[in-house]
Design a protein around this motif. Structure first.
Motif, mmCIF file in Angstrom:
data_model
loop_
_atom_site.group_PDB
_atom_site.id
_atom_site.type_symbol
_atom_site.label_atom_id
_atom_site.label_comp_id
_atom_site.label_asym_id
_atom_site.label_seq_id
_atom_site.Cartn_x
_atom_site.Cartn_y
_atom_site.Cartn_z
ATOM 1 N N GLN A 46 -9.893 -15.938 6.003
ATOM 2 C CA GLN A 46 -9.598 -15.088 4.858
ATOM 3 C C GLN A 46 -8.460 -14.156 5.250
ATOM 4 O OE1 GLN A 46 -11.390 -14.748 1.725
ATOM 5 N NE2 GLN A 46 -12.110 -16.759 2.306
ATOM 6 N N LEU A 47 -7.403 -14.133 4.473
ATOM 7 C CA LEU A 47 -6.286 -13.232 4.726
ATOM 8 C C LEU A 47 -6.344 -12.081 3.732
ATOM 9 C CD1 LEU A 47 -3.337 -15.737 5.280
ATOM 10 C CD2 LEU A 47 -4.751 -14.613 6.992
ATOM 11 N N THR A 48 -5.979 -10.907 4.188
ATOM 12 C CA THR A 48 -5.924 -9.743 3.321
ATOM 13 C C THR A 48 -4.474 -9.507 2.932
ATOM 14 O OG1 THR A 48 -7.794 -8.788 4.497
ATOM 15 C CG2 THR A 48 -6.487 -7.300 3.130
ATOM 16 N N PRO A 49 -4.180 -9.519 1.644
ATOM 17 C CA PRO A 49 -2.784 -9.300 1.237
ATOM 18 C C PRO A 49 -2.361 -7.864 1.534
ATOM 19 C CG PRO A 49 -4.196 -9.451 -0.681
ATOM 20 C CD PRO A 49 -5.045 -9.749 0.500
ATOM 21 N N PRO A 50 -1.079 -7.652 1.750
ATOM 22 C CA PRO A 50 -0.588 -6.287 1.969
ATOM 23 C C PRO A 50 -0.888 -5.412 0.751
ATOM 24 C CG PRO A 50 1.152 -7.911 2.331
ATOM 25 C CD PRO A 50 -0.025 -8.639 1.790
ATOM 26 N N ALA A 62 12.710 -5.400 -9.206
ATOM 27 C CA ALA A 62 12.934 -5.996 -7.889
ATOM 28 C C ALA A 62 11.736 -5.751 -6.977
ATOM 29 C CB ALA A 62 14.206 -5.430 -7.267
ATOM 30 N N ALA A 63 11.170 -4.542 -6.989
ATOM 31 C CA ALA A 63 10.010 -4.226 -6.159
ATOM 32 C C ALA A 63 8.784 -5.018 -6.603
ATOM 33 C CB ALA A 63 9.727 -2.731 -6.207
ATOM 34 N N CYS A 64 8.600 -5.156 -7.900
ATOM 35 C CA CYS A 64 7.457 -5.899 -8.422
ATOM 36 C C CYS A 64 7.576 -7.385 -8.070
ATOM 37 C CB CYS A 64 7.364 -5.709 -9.935
ATOM 38 S SG CYS A 64 5.828 -6.313 -10.643
ATOM 39 N N ASP A 65 8.776 -7.926 -8.145
ATOM 40 C CA ASP A 65 8.980 -9.323 -7.783
ATOM 41 C C ASP A 65 8.731 -9.542 -6.293
ATOM 42 O OD1 ASP A 65 9.778 -12.029 -8.507
ATOM 43 O OD2 ASP A 65 11.537 -11.637 -7.246
ATOM 44 N N ALA A 66 9.142 -8.589 -5.453
ATOM 45 C CA ALA A 66 8.889 -8.699 -4.010
ATOM 46 C C ALA A 66 7.386 -8.650 -3.719
ATOM 47 C CB ALA A 66 9.609 -7.591 -3.256
ATOM 48 N N ALA A 67 6.657 -7.782 -4.421
ATOM 49 C CA ALA A 67 5.205 -7.703 -4.243
ATOM 50 C C ALA A 67 4.529 -8.995 -4.698
ATOM 51 C CB ALA A 67 4.649 -6.510 -5.015
ATOM 52 N N ARG A 68 4.991 -9.548 -5.813
ATOM 53 C CA ARG A 68 4.434 -10.822 -6.291
ATOM 54 C C ARG A 68 4.687 -11.930 -5.287
ATOM 55 N NH1 ARG A 68 6.220 -15.259 -7.671
ATOM 56 N NH2 ARG A 68 8.367 -14.542 -7.563
ATOM 57 N N ARG A 69 5.891 -11.934 -4.716
ATOM 58 C CA ARG A 69 6.236 -12.935 -3.711
ATOM 59 C C ARG A 69 5.346 -12.793 -2.471
ATOM 60 N NH1 ARG A 69 11.227 -11.567 -2.436
ATOM 61 N NH2 ARG A 69 11.867 -11.891 -4.580
ATOM 62 N N MET A 70 5.088 -11.526 -2.038
ATOM 63 C CA MET A 70 4.203 -11.303 -0.891
ATOM 64 C C MET A 70 2.801 -11.824 -1.164
ATOM 65 S SD MET A 70 4.631 -7.674 1.061
ATOM 66 C CE MET A 70 4.834 -6.686 -0.405
ATOM 67 N N ALA A 71 2.288 -11.554 -2.356
ATOM 68 C CA ALA A 71 0.947 -12.023 -2.714
ATOM 69 C C ALA A 71 0.894 -13.546 -2.721
ATOM 70 C CB ALA A 71 0.542 -11.468 -4.079
ATOM 71 N N LEU A 72 1.917 -14.184 -3.245
ATOM 72 C CA LEU A 72 1.961 -15.642 -3.283
ATOM 73 C C LEU A 72 2.061 -16.229 -1.881
ATOM 74 C CD1 LEU A 72 2.054 -18.185 -5.017
ATOM 75 C CD2 LEU A 72 4.524 -17.924 -5.120
#
Length: 98
Positions: free
Chosen positions: A29-33, A66-76
């Motif tokens: 199980q990984l914990t997202p940032p 841009a920040a929201c897209d980076a967060a979405r990318r991190m979650a994915l």
């Protein structure tokens, strides 16, 4: 007869309702940032907005997108990494059982 029929039916039902077999391995199980799970901010124009407020809104919203897209990318990326680790753990468990 009613009690006998009820017990027979309950026994047959309980026999079919067994839980599924447990997985042979514990899946990772990984914990997202935290940034990946935080809601995105959206700049809202103040009442009686001026031209300066509009200009600030364009700049702020661009940065927020841009920040929201980076967060979405991190979650994915976290989700894809977790799925890869799960697949590897299941593959290894299948190889060890043979």
């Amino acid at each position: 007869w009613i009690l006998t029929a009820f017990l027979s039916c309950a026994g047959l039902t309980a026999g079919c309702a067994t839980p599924p077999p447990a997985l042979p391995v514990a899946l990772p199980q990984l914990t997202p940032p935290p940034a990946a799970t935080a809601p995105c901010e959206v700049y809202v124009l103040p009442p009686n907005a001026t031209r300066a407020d509009l200009d600030e809104g364009y700049v702020r919203r661009g940065a927020q997108i841009a920040a929201c897209d980076a967060a979405r990318r991190m979650a994915l990326e976290t989700l894809e990494a977790e799925h890869a680790l799960e697949a590897e753990a299941l593959r290894r468990a299948g190889r060890e059982r043979r």
